[in-house]
Design a protein around this motif. Structure first.
Motif, mmCIF file in Angstrom:
data_model
loop_
_atom_site.group_PDB
_atom_site.id
_atom_site.type_symbol
_atom_site.label_atom_id
_atom_site.label_comp_id
_atom_site.label_asym_id
_atom_site.label_seq_id
_atom_site.Cartn_x
_atom_site.Cartn_y
_atom_site.Cartn_z
ATOM 1 N N TYR A 258 0.845 -1.195 0.000
ATOM 2 C CA TYR A 258 0.000 0.000 0.000
ATOM 3 C C TYR A 258 0.883 1.249 0.000
ATOM 4 C CZ TYR A 258 1.074 0.036 5.050
ATOM 5 O OH TYR A 258 1.713 0.055 6.259
ATOM 6 N N TYR B 162 -2.970 3.165 -9.412
ATOM 7 C CA TYR B 162 -3.908 3.740 -8.452
ATOM 8 C C TYR B 162 -4.932 4.558 -9.223
ATOM 9 C CZ TYR B 162 -0.969 2.346 -4.546
ATOM 10 O OH TYR B 162 -0.276 1.600 -3.617
ATOM 11 N N PRO B 163 -6.155 4.567 -8.769
ATOM 12 C CA PRO B 163 -7.121 5.453 -9.433
ATOM 13 C C PRO B 163 -6.699 6.901 -9.205
ATOM 14 C CG PRO B 163 -8.038 4.559 -7.404
ATOM 15 C CD PRO B 163 -6.727 3.879 -7.609
ATOM 16 N N ALA B 164 -7.229 7.814 -9.998
ATOM 17 C CA ALA B 164 -6.923 9.237 -9.756
ATOM 18 C C ALA B 164 -7.418 9.581 -8.355
ATOM 19 C CB ALA B 164 -7.608 10.100 -10.792
ATOM 20 N N ILE B 165 -6.540 10.175 -7.565
ATOM 21 C CA ILE B 165 -6.890 10.491 -6.176
ATOM 22 C C ILE B 165 -6.495 11.937 -5.891
ATOM 23 C CG2 ILE B 165 -6.456 9.921 -3.736
ATOM 24 C CD1 ILE B 165 -5.702 7.088 -4.624
ATOM 25 N N VAL B 166 -7.417 12.669 -5.319
ATOM 26 C CA VAL B 166 -7.116 14.036 -4.873
ATOM 27 C C VAL B 166 -7.369 14.079 -3.377
ATOM 28 C CG1 VAL B 166 -7.726 16.475 -5.064
ATOM 29 C CG2 VAL B 166 -7.798 15.008 -7.095
ATOM 30 N N ILE B 167 -6.352 14.447 -2.625
ATOM 31 C CA ILE B 167 -6.504 14.503 -1.165
ATOM 32 C C ILE B 167 -6.195 15.930 -0.717
ATOM 33 C CG2 ILE B 167 -5.697 13.593 1.059
ATOM 34 C CD1 ILE B 167 -4.815 11.066 -0.657
ATOM 35 N N ILE C 176 -3.504 4.124 0.994
ATOM 36 C CA ILE C 176 -4.264 4.036 -0.262
ATOM 37 C C ILE C 176 -3.782 2.805 -1.029
ATOM 38 C CG2 ILE C 176 -4.963 6.446 -0.576
ATOM 39 C CD1 ILE C 176 -2.426 6.977 -2.100
ATOM 40 N N ARG D 69 -2.300 10.867 -10.340
ATOM 41 C CA ARG D 69 -3.003 10.499 -11.571
ATOM 42 C C ARG D 69 -2.156 9.502 -12.373
ATOM 43 N NH1 ARG D 69 -7.255 14.027 -12.040
ATOM 44 N NH2 ARG D 69 -6.871 16.052 -11.066
ATOM 45 N N VAL E 53 -2.199 14.975 -5.218
ATOM 46 C CA VAL E 53 -2.950 14.610 -6.420
ATOM 47 C C VAL E 53 -2.169 13.508 -7.143
ATOM 48 C CG1 VAL E 53 -3.918 15.403 -8.604
ATOM 49 C CG2 VAL E 53 -3.834 16.971 -6.658
#
Lengths: 473, 184
Positions: free
Chosen positions: A43, A466-471, A454, A59, A57
């Motif tokens: 992970y 990984y999927p697109a992730i915005v934190i 994640i 992508r 971010v």
């Protein structure tokens, strides 16, 4: 996994285009360096603290086992067990001093990783390039095991195992295994393995070349094979300790840590370790029977074993100290390997500077007197004599000096002052001088970090990505 | 255009120093000495040797500088010193190191004795694209090629064959002669 395979091909192609002038093809070196199925196994995780911006971010990237803190973007990249530490980035409102210019920072700086493959790499500090102050970019780059990208925006580069690029803007370069470059700005260079190069144009120029026949015993890297040598074996032998801390969700802190010190939950702490006030122990540090005096620090990928550090010691990223006694205010540079033996300890006097990428590996007791500058590869007292000088003598150089494999040109005093100022700055940033009120640094700010994890797609075409992730807050 | 054609100024291959591929530097020096003795058309002596393959085709030129280069002491430091400028060390610093190294090296006699046994092909320069000129070309064309390419000689061709060599000194002598004519 098809998409991940395509992504790796894309990265290889892009870096090869950048390195075409050097006629360097990275593919045989990295094709099987990390089997892509490994990317599903681990992970990724990120830190949340009230003291650092949270702006991540991701992508079209694979992030297996990697850690993120601060403002970071990744796009079309593969990061494997890398640490992207954005806790020293510039913030909006800061003023950056460059030569006679005072440049205002108009927005928070971010680390921007694109079309790159980083393996067990540390990214830290902030961009020192006055042309790109708000963006610390890493583009079209491959870095291999235990490389450090420190305050260095880079584009189109290949970093061999244990290579370090420090405070240098770099384009289209190959940095060989165990090489260290701190040179301001460089381009289109192929730096051979075992080169230690510190240059401040018009001020000083330090160059040391490790003897390759001896360096190969510690680390070597041949196309089609994993990096080999004692340094890799040393790290692999201690892998298990890290597996335990990464597998556990909640870890009980098993021994006392002063309230003004910081021990990262992803560090490995073995018995009989002592942590004094204002100490910073970063993630992936490994301490075993280590005594850390006030204000000492152990940064990422450091190993301190059966050793005592009296205080205000900087153990820079990747440095290893075994069976050694260090006085106060000693700097041990990036990826240095200092090994005494149980019956032949290594002793280092106060205020000494061990240059980055130094190897000291002894079988008889060895003492480095206080206030010495030490470099190169040393296995006995004769080699110490040819690879060290008192800081006072070094400061007297005002033209040039050649000593063994070391060449120095310029102002020795300027060189020593630059190092001393930097060591002071590192201690300050790490919180070594915190008095309960003023001078808070990482040791105080990094105490309460929450970690979130994640995960990638477990299967199918996008497996490992990984999927697109915005934190964001 | 000048009245001079390259073929009128060149030294024919038969009069120039040549050695076969595989010869030693000493063979080349002897060939040069012999050619100089036999060649007395001008006060300018030959300064190089042409290297021929087994089919007698020119594959390279060996100049005086190439022979002197063979005398440079070689050890693992040579490459390292060469790289110093790449790492931003000044000319003076690199020169100082070279000087120190030279002082430590073997005496000239020993270096000469060692170098004389080395093969010519390890030190010759293969001719580049701009080093060929047709025999019917004018002196102006030859001057242009010499200047632009910073060559010290050009290989003169007839069709696919190399038939001679036009040295910078030959071109210069013709220019000098023309200058004198203009003044008179």
């Amino acid at each position: 996994m098809k998409e991940l395979e395509k992504l790796l091909e894309r990265i290889i192609q892009r870096i090869n285009i950048n390195l075409r002038e050097l006629e360097y093809d990275v593919s045989p070196f990295i094709k099987n360096l990390v089997p892509l199925h490994q990317m599903v196994k681990f992970y990724a995780f990120y830190g949340i603290t009230p003291n650092h911006p949270l702006d991540l971010v991701f992508r079209h990237s694979s992030l297996a086992g990697s850690y993120f803190l601060g403002k970071i973007r990744t796009r079309n990249s593969i990061l494997y067990k890398s640490d992207i530490r954005g806790d020293e980035l510039k913030q909006k409102g800061d003023v950056f001093q460059y030569q006679k210019f005072e440049i205002p920072i108009t927005r928070d700086e971010g680390i921007d990783i694109e079309d790159s493959f980083l393996i067990k790499t540390l990214v830290h500090n902030f961009s020192h390039d006055p042309e790109t102050l708000e963006k610390f970019f890493i583009r079209d780059t491959v870095s291999t095991h235990y490389a450090n990208i420190h305050g260095s925006p880079i584009d189109g580069c290949f970093l061999g195992p244990f290579a370090t690029v420090d405070l240098t803007s770099m384009r289209d370069c190959v940095i060989g295994t165990f090489s260290y470059v701190q040179a301001g700005e460089v381009g289109h260079l192929n730096v051979s393995p075992g080169t230690v190069w510190v240059r401040n144009p018009d001020e000083f120029n330090f160059l040391y070349r490790h003897p390759l026949n001896k360096l190969n015993h510690y680390i070597n890297f041949i196309a089609g094979r994993l990096p080999q040598g004692f340094l890799m074996d040393f790290v692999d032998d201690r892998k298990e300790g890290f597996q335990r801390v990464f597998n556990a969700v909640n870890l009980e802190q098993s021994f006392p840590v002063p309230s003004n010190a910081s021990l990262d939950r992803y560090a490995v702490i073995k018995p009989k370790t002592h942590i004094s006030e204002n100490v910073l122990v970063a993630q992936r540090a490994y301490l075993q029977n280590a005594w850390l005096g006030k204000g000492a620090n152990a940064q990422e990928n450091c190993y301190i074993i059966n050793s005592r550090l009296e205080g205000c010691n900087v153990t820079a990223h990747g440095a290893k100290i075994i069976e050694a006694d260090l006085g106060k205010n000693i700097f041990v540079g990036f990826n240095s390997f200092l090994r005494g033996r149980a019956d032949s300890r290594l002793t280092i006097g106060n205020e000494s500077i061990i240059m980055p990428h130094t190897i000291i590996d002894i079988k008889k007791p060895l003492t480095i007197p206080p206030e010495h500058l030490v470099w190169g590869l040393i296995t006995n007292s004769q080699e110490l004599a040819s690879n060290s000088m008192t800081l006072k003598d070094f400061s007297k150089i005002n033209n040039g000096l050649i000593k063994g494999n070391m060449s120095f040109e310029g102002n020795g005093a300027g060189f020593v002052t630059a190092f001393r100022e930097r060591i002071h700055h590192i201690l300050e940033a790490n919180g070594a001088f915190f008095d309960g009120n003023k001078n808070r640094g990482h040791a105080q700010k990094n105490q309460n970090i929450s970690f979130n994890t994640i995960q990638p797609y477990p299967d199918g075409k996008l497996q490992g990505l990984y999927p697109a992730i915005v934190i964001q807050p | 255009m000048s009245d001079y054609l390259v073929k009128e100024l060149m030294v024919p291959l038969s009069e120039y120093a040549t050695v076969l591929e595989g010869s030693t530097l000493f063979d080349a020096v002897l060939a040069l000495e012999k050619a100089q003795e036999e060649f007395d058309h001008t006060k300018y002596k030959h300064r190089g040797v042409l290297i021929l393959d087994k089919n007698k085709r020119v594959i390279g030129k060996l100049g005086q500088l190439d022979v002197l280069r063979a005398l440079e002491p070689k050890n693992e430091d040579s490459g390292k010193i060469k790289e110093l400028s790449q790492f931003g060390f000044s000319y003076n610093f690199v020169h100082k190191i070279r000087k120190q190294r030279r002082l430590k090296a073997a005496p000239l006699k020993d270096l000469c004795s060692k170098a004389s046994k080395l093969k010519v092909e390890d030190f010759m320069q293969a001719p580049s694209e701009g080093e060929f000129i047709e025999e019917e070309a004018s002196l102006e064309m030859a001057i242009m090629q010499l200047v632009m390419g910073r060559h010290i000689s050009l290989l003169v061709t007839r069709g696919k064959d190399i038939i001679g060599i036009l040295r910078m000194t030959d071109a210069f002598a013709a220019v000098f002669h023309t200058m004198k004519e203009c003044e008179n």
